[in-house]
Motif scaffolding. Structure first.
Motif, mmCIF file in Angstrom:
data_model
loop_
_atom_site.group_PDB
_atom_site.id
_atom_site.type_symbol
_atom_site.label_atom_id
_atom_site.label_comp_id
_atom_site.label_asym_id
_atom_site.label_seq_id
_atom_site.Cartn_x
_atom_site.Cartn_y
_atom_site.Cartn_z
ATOM 1 N N HIS A 125 -50.812 25.221 -26.336
ATOM 2 C CA HIS A 125 -51.512 24.161 -25.981
ATOM 3 C C HIS A 125 -52.860 23.913 -26.508
ATOM 4 O O HIS A 125 -53.899 24.479 -26.220
ATOM 5 N N GLU A 158 -44.917 27.180 -19.136
ATOM 6 C CA GLU A 158 -45.695 25.943 -19.519
ATOM 7 C C GLU A 158 -47.023 25.518 -18.907
ATOM 8 O O GLU A 158 -48.112 25.718 -19.332
ATOM 9 N N PRO A 159 -47.045 25.437 -17.472
ATOM 10 C CA PRO A 159 -48.480 25.235 -16.877
ATOM 11 C C PRO A 159 -49.166 26.440 -16.971
ATOM 12 O O PRO A 159 -50.274 26.393 -16.895
ATOM 13 N N GLN A 162 -51.113 26.244 -20.365
ATOM 14 C CA GLN A 162 -51.957 25.142 -20.250
ATOM 15 C C GLN A 162 -53.272 25.490 -19.411
ATOM 16 O O GLN A 162 -54.502 25.254 -19.871
ATOM 17 N N LYS A 163 -53.069 26.351 -18.418
ATOM 18 C CA LYS A 163 -53.951 26.794 -17.765
ATOM 19 C C LYS A 163 -54.938 27.852 -18.420
ATOM 20 O O LYS A 163 -56.129 27.684 -18.253
ATOM 21 N N GLU A 166 -57.062 26.228 -20.942
ATOM 22 C CA GLU A 166 -58.337 25.385 -20.027
ATOM 23 C C GLU A 166 -59.495 26.552 -19.585
ATOM 24 O O GLU A 166 -60.546 26.395 -19.649
ATOM 25 N N TYR A 167 -58.852 27.716 -19.164
ATOM 26 C CA TYR A 167 -59.951 28.759 -18.707
ATOM 27 C C TYR A 167 -60.856 28.960 -19.977
ATOM 28 O O TYR A 167 -61.752 29.296 -20.093
ATOM 29 N N VAL A 169 -61.407 27.164 -22.581
ATOM 30 C CA VAL A 169 -62.561 26.047 -23.054
ATOM 31 C C VAL A 169 -63.614 26.485 -21.924
ATOM 32 O O VAL A 169 -64.891 26.353 -22.416
ATOM 33 N N ILE B 49 -58.317 17.431 -17.761
ATOM 34 C CA ILE B 49 -57.368 17.958 -17.002
ATOM 35 C C ILE B 49 -58.047 18.773 -15.917
ATOM 36 O O ILE B 49 -58.933 19.723 -15.681
ATOM 37 N N ASN B 50 -56.974 18.846 -14.856
ATOM 38 C CA ASN B 50 -57.593 19.493 -13.599
ATOM 39 C C ASN B 50 -57.108 20.871 -13.558
ATOM 40 O O ASN B 50 -55.991 21.070 -13.792
ATOM 41 N N ARG B 51 -57.977 21.897 -13.654
ATOM 42 C CA ARG B 51 -57.488 23.162 -14.057
ATOM 43 C C ARG B 51 -57.172 23.869 -12.908
ATOM 44 O O ARG B 51 -56.493 24.863 -12.818
ATOM 45 N N PHE B 53 -54.633 24.717 -10.823
ATOM 46 C CA PHE B 53 -53.151 24.347 -10.598
ATOM 47 C C PHE B 53 -52.719 25.158 -9.396
ATOM 48 O O PHE B 53 -53.185 26.248 -8.857
ATOM 49 N N ALA B 69 -44.661 19.261 -13.032
ATOM 50 C CA ALA B 69 -45.875 20.104 -12.589
ATOM 51 C C ALA B 69 -47.026 19.729 -13.831
ATOM 52 O O ALA B 69 -48.044 19.369 -13.620
ATOM 53 N N LEU B 70 -46.468 19.402 -15.107
ATOM 54 C CA LEU B 70 -47.398 18.953 -16.163
ATOM 55 C C LEU B 70 -48.039 17.849 -15.812
ATOM 56 O O LEU B 70 -49.241 17.483 -16.279
ATOM 57 N N LEU B 73 -50.813 17.620 -13.550
ATOM 58 C CA LEU B 73 -51.770 18.434 -13.901
ATOM 59 C C LEU B 73 -52.860 17.192 -14.607
ATOM 60 O O LEU B 73 -53.868 17.311 -14.796
ATOM 61 N N LEU B 80 -63.421 17.485 -15.404
ATOM 62 C CA LEU B 80 -63.354 18.981 -15.845
ATOM 63 C C LEU B 80 -63.579 20.008 -14.996
ATOM 64 O O LEU B 80 -63.069 21.169 -14.830
ATOM 65 N N ILE B 106 -65.001 19.389 -25.370
ATOM 66 C CA ILE B 106 -63.501 19.135 -25.824
ATOM 67 C C ILE B 106 -63.494 17.771 -26.500
ATOM 68 O O ILE B 106 -63.975 16.766 -26.423
#
Lengths: 445, 657
Positions: A125, A158-159, A162-163, A166-167, A169, B49-51, B53, B69-70, B73, B80, B106
């Motif tokens: 990602h 996959e999720p 992505q997560k 983002e962490y 970042v 993106i909503n982190r 999850f 799921a994606l 998200l 953010l 970002i």
């Protein structure tokens, strides 16, 4: 193009075919809990497997590696760190070939990109960060998971990828974690690799402010839950440990909290709705949800007017000693002196044929004389898919010239139960009416 | 399983041709179907993106969205730092920061990737240049199948390294006289083409000049001057273009790779992805082969470039966007290769069977099984399913052809012969006997036909066959597009009602009816089987302990030693059954003669291993080379320890479910 609604293959399932849903793996079906009595406790399949509410995750491929790639100001795309360190995750050549995908042009930033090549799948990602302090003004990075190619359950990662990115970042924004603390990044990758492979989840406190929570969520075998009819009976298929019962129920939403205690393998959705005095439609949706999370399974309402037929899936039962023992324990008539014998039970299953309703069958074979409770017997068979409930599909004669709403609906695709629900009438009465009118043919499927 | 109108899951979305010339950037040469976005839509700025999850999904959440799921998200949350309520973000916000230090942000792209002037935005959210840059892989990964997934789009294809065109001068030593002559012819042709091209250009110029002159007559001098200048410019650009073309021809000669890719929906099944990869591979190899021989690809590139340049010039002149000129449609008109690819895609969508000729020479045929079966209105199956079906194939099975027409113009003679003798009453053995083709070869041909979705496997029609309505729910019963109009819905409904609950074929055909009626019913039966509206039930047998309600009686005399020895010696019966068999045989001996009993016993002992629920009576007949009656008599004698079971065989179970 509108994006497809479902990531997973939706299966359109009619009422009649609910009992024919092909399981992906026979062993994967959790055992039933019929009439409040669980038949078999869930078999621990792998270390990652969990019990109720935590959802079972089978067939998850293990990570082969995690790589951290970034755009180097001098060398261009490079793999900066990788775990396990001693083993090269992907060859330099392969990385160079796909560097345009792992660290892509800005169009493809912030998207999930999965590359499947030769023996591995690389899930990444990529993210670009803008800051004047960076050598190029922008820092492009991507922490990729690499999994073996042979499994298709890797979409569960996959999720997670992505997560994770983002962490990263967040942490970079917090303290330039990625660019200024290389040792910590390596340590983090090692921890993620070990814990995700071991337990399927990890909670890592990375900085003072950030704690990383990652967990694999199951793909639910990629099957959309079937359309639930009011006359289907939900059966619990997960064993809830008594000591955990309250805790688990507490975690659920209000509707499930009310409904789950009422699921006993006998009451149909409508009866449950009446019992808890909640709108049947809401109960339906909740049950559908529970099916999706593999907490319950649907079985058609046991009716003596139904016809049950043995299917070829009965064949494995001929040899499977554990299943035979389980069946004999389950189908026995409570309070009866006679213990059912395997040969009798098997013969009884074989004798269920089309053209004979359960009522007639009971009259002809008298299963109680063998010490067999026919209700449990049928339910066990339905659950293990030894049996199939036949539905009657009415077909109007001269349908094209028909004007009636019902006649047009009778095109051989809707079973009598579906039609009965649509016209709010008892299925037997409807069948009787249709037979009397003499304008319909009936197909049994 | 209910079949959908058009299975959206395994349906390809587009086909793309990409190529890379040496020293140049990658290009998307052709894409079909292509929806032009004019004016090009700006990239929607990706929402942060909503982190958060949901690691434990609550049962209250919508099911459909959980399946994706994606996208959840992507759509969920607006800030953010706000979403998910994870600790660090709020902590970070509350923290006192030294203000002078800038923080990274970002990067979201504002414009689409625009490498060339011919870049267009696709409906998949990726520009054509971007597509080219991701699908043109580097050298190390050439000649390999490729699979990518970007967010919700899948790509399946094949990247091929281009083999340079072998000019015949290079092989002068090997050339024979005839070929030299051919070459001369070819050169002549080339010259002719050149002349024609030149003529065409001249014509164009003339037309232009004439037009200009016409206008000139009517306009004032000032404008005339301007026009004259423009004309000069035109001439110059014309010359420049010609020069360019000459150069480009040399450049094009160094095309390094090309790739054919299919865009597929995200939930495509793995076996479908594999078949599209195989199809792309086949096409690529054929194209490369033609490139090697005839310089096919490079010639096609010249054609495509010509059109592209024309359109670019037009777009510049009219100040309209490149996409508004519908470039791919105009390329398709000119380029043979693009026409071929279009046909491939259309065929896959429609019939699932591809048959094209690359450069009118190499025949590329391919069958995407799931789509071909859908076309035949049968449940889709994967190649693995078909292979499993083949493993259950026995010489006593028969075939029903799905279509009468055999599309291949020059089939293998034995295939043609076999197809002639293919009737629902004939088993594979019968076909083999009638055609003189060895059974093994017949089986191979049947496998081939199965893989190409041309036949279905049945048990040959015979009077003893038992049928019931199949579990495959199909709607409507009469498919107006595909099914023959020979049968009305009522006739089919009537026949299906006849097989409720189940009936033998002889009952359905009814031998007491007049012959014509019998034939009609026979054909109707074939039709029902062909569309899998009915399935055959076979009788299977299990050896079981006697039922507690019907125990075996106690024989008056013990079984003679000779028969007992037979039972003991056979070793085919599990020891727990030996006693039962002995008792039944002893009881039988009270009713009939020793010779008959001994004969039945010996047959039973041979039959015993087949009484495990895996062999139906027809299979037993084939294996033991015995008649139905003989086997039924033996089973009747030992019926107390045999349970029978009526179920569909593996072939119909595999075909229908």
């Amino acid at each position: 193009m509108t994006p497809p609604k479902h990531r997973f293959r939706p299966k359109s399932i009619t009422l009649s075919s609910v009992d024919e849903i092909e399981p992906i793996d026979e062993n994967e079906i959790p055992p039933p809990c019929v009439i409040g009595r669980p038949i078999r406790s869930p078999v621990e399949k792998s270390e990652i497997s969990r019990i109720f509410a935590d959802f079972l995750t089978f067939n998850v491929p293990k990570l082969t590696a995690i790589i951290y790639a970034e755009f180097d100001k001098d060398y261009g795309p490079t793999v900066r760190y990788q775990v396990p360190e001693n083993k090269q995750a992907i060859s330099k050549e392969t990385f160079n070939s796909f560097s345009a995908l792992i660290l892509p042009k800005e169009d493809l930033l912030n998207r999930m990109i999965k590359v499947i090549f030769k023996e591995c799948k690389i899930i990444g990602h990529p993210i670009g960060l803008d800051c004047p302090t960076y050598p190029r003004g922008r820092h492009i990075f991507n922490m990729c998971f690499i999994v073996p190619k042979d499994s298709s359950a890797d979409c569960m990662y996959e999720p997670l990828v992505q997560k994770l990115n983002e962490y990263l970042v967040d942490m970079e924004q917090e303290c330039f974690f990625l660019t200024k603390r290389p040792e910590d990044v390596k340590g983090l990758m090692n921890q993620i690799f070990d814990k995700v492979n071991e337990k399927g989840e990890c909670v890592i406190k990375v900085t003072d402010l950030t704690t990383m929570h990652l967990r694999l969520c199951p793909a639910y075998r990629g099957v959309e839950p079937p359309v639930v009819s009011l006359y289907m009976v939900p059966m619990l298929i997960r064993k809830i440990r008594t000591e955990e019962y309250d805790r688990i129920i507490e975690k659920m939403d209000v509707l499930s909290q009310k409904i789950i205690p009422e699921i006993d393998g006998v009451r149909c959705v409508r009866e449950i709705a009446m019992k808890v005095s909640i709108d049947a439609d809401l109960v339906l949706r909740c049950v559908r949800n529970l099916i999706f999370y593999e907490c319950v399974q649907l079985v058609p309402l046991l009716l003596y007017a139904n016809t049950y037929v043995a299917t070829e899936k009965l064949h494995p039962f001929y040899h499977d000693q554990t299943l035979i023992q389980e069946c004999l324990d389950f189908v026995g008539l409570q309070g009866s002196e006679v213990n059912p014998k395997y040969s009798d039970v098997f013969r009884l299953y074989l004798s269920l044929r089309c053209g004979m309703t359960l009522r007639k069958w009971v009259e002809a074979y008298d299963p109680r004389s063998y010490g067999v409770d026919e209700r449990r017997f049928i339910q066990f068979g339905m659950f293990h898919r030894f049996l199939r409930k036949l539905s009657v599909y009415p077909l109007a004669k001269n349908r094209i010239s028909c004007t009636g709403k019902l006649s047009r609906a009778c095109d051989g695709t809707q079973s009598i139960e579906d039609l009965a629900v649509a016209h709010s009438i008892q299925p037997e009465i409807l069948l009787e009416l249709l037979t009397e009118s003499n304008r319909f043919e009936f197909i049994c499927k | 399983l209910r079949m959908e109108e058009d299975d959206p899951i395994n349906r390809p979305l587009a086909v793309i041709l990409v190529a890379q010339r040496e020293g140049q950037s990658e290009e998307t040469l052709y894409m079909y179907p292509f929806t032009y976005c004019d004016p090009p839509t700006p990239i929607p700025s990706t929402p942060p993106i909503n982190r958060g999850f949901p690691s434990v999904p609550s049962t209250g959440s919508s099911i459909g969205s959980m399946g994706n799921a994606l996208s959840v998200l992507r759509l969920g949350g607006t800030s953010l730092f706000g979403g998910g309520g994870t600790q660090p973000s709020s902590g970070f916000l509350n923290r006192k920061e030294p203000k002078e230090q800038p923080r990274p942000t970002i990067h979201y792209p504002r414009e689409m990737y625009h490498a060339q002037a011919t870049t267009m935005q696709t409906t998949f959210g990726i520009s054509t240049s971007m597509l080219a840059s991701i699908l043109c892989v580097k050298k190390a990964c050439l000649d390999h199948v490729l699979e990518l997934k970007i967010d919700n789009i899948r790509f399946a294809g094949y990247a091929k390294q281009v083999t340079a065109h072998k000019r015949k001068e290079d092989n002068e030593m090997l050339m024979i006289m005839d070929e030299e002559e051919e070459e001369e012819d070819r050169d002549d042709d080339d010259e002719g083409l050149e002349i024609m091209r030149r003529n065409r250009k001249e014509e164009k110029n003339e037309v232009k000049n004439e037009d200009d002159e016409d206008i000139d007559d009517e306009t004032t001098e000032e404008i005339e001057d301007g026009k004259m200048k423009m004309k000069d410019d035109d001439d110059k650009s014309e010359i420049e273009e010609e020069e360019k073309e000459g150069k480009r021809k040399e450049e094009i000669a160094k095309i390094s790779m090309f790739g054919i890719n299919f865009i597929l929906p995200p939930n495509t099944e793995q076996h479908v992805i594999c078949s599209f990869q195989r199809l792309a591979k086949k096409l690529s190899i054929a194209i490369n082969e033609m490139q090697k021989q005839n310089n096919y690809l490079e010639d096609e590139l010249v054609v495509i470039d010509q059109v592209t340049n024309e359109i670019e010039a037009e777009a510049n002149a009219s100040k309209m966007s490149y996409a508004s000129r519908r470039p791919y449609e105009r390329i398709r008109e000119k380029s043979l290769l693009c026409q071929t690819l279009t046909k491939v895609f259309d065929d896959v969508i429609e019939t699932g069977v591809v048959q094209v000729f690359i450069d009118r020479l190499i025949d590329v045929s391919f069958c995407v099984e799931s789509r071909a079966l859908r076309f035949a209105s049968l449940p889709p199956r994967s190649r693995a399913d078909l292979d499993r079906l083949v493993s259950h194939l026995r010489p006593y099975h028969g075939l029903i052809l799905l279509k009468d027409v055999w599309p291949n113009p020059d089939p293998n003679p034995s295939v043609a012969l076999l197809l002639k003798h293919c009737t629902p009453e004939k088993s594979i053995i019968d076909i083999s006997a009638a055609t003189g083709i060895p059974i093994l070869q017949v089986l191979l041909i049947v496998r081939h036909l199965l893989l190409w979705a041309r036949v279905i496997i049945i048990y040959p029609l015979s009077n003893n066959n038992v049928y019931t309505s199949s579990t495959f729910t199909k709607a409507p019963l009469v498919d107006p597009t595909f099914m023959s109009t020979e049968w009305s819905e009522d006739q089919i409904a009537n026949a299906l009602a006849f097989f409720n609950p189940y009936a033998t074929l002889s009952k359905f055909v009814d031998p007491t009816e007049v012959l014509v009626e019998q034939q009609v019913r026979g054909r109707l039966m074939t039709h029902l089987l062909r569309h899998q509206l009915v399935m055959q039930l076979h009788r299977y047998y299990y050896m079981m302990e006697p039922s507690s309600r019907y125990p075996i009686g106690v024989p008056k005399k013990q079984l003679p030693d000779s028969l007992m020895r037979m039972i003991k010696a056979s070793k085919l019966i599990h020891f727990q059954f030996e006693g039962f068999v002995a008792d039944i045989t002893a009881l039988e001996l009270e009713k009939s003669s020793y010779g008959k009993v001994a004969k039945k016993l010996s047959l039973f002992l041979i039959l015993a291993p087949l009484l495990n629920g895996q062999h139906h009576i027809e299979d037993m007949m084939y294996r033991l080379n015995a008649t139905r009656k003989t086997i039924l008599t033996v089973i009747d004698v030992y019926s107390l320890i045999i349970a029978d079971f009526l179920r569909p065989d593996e072939i119909s179970a595999l075909s229908i479910y």
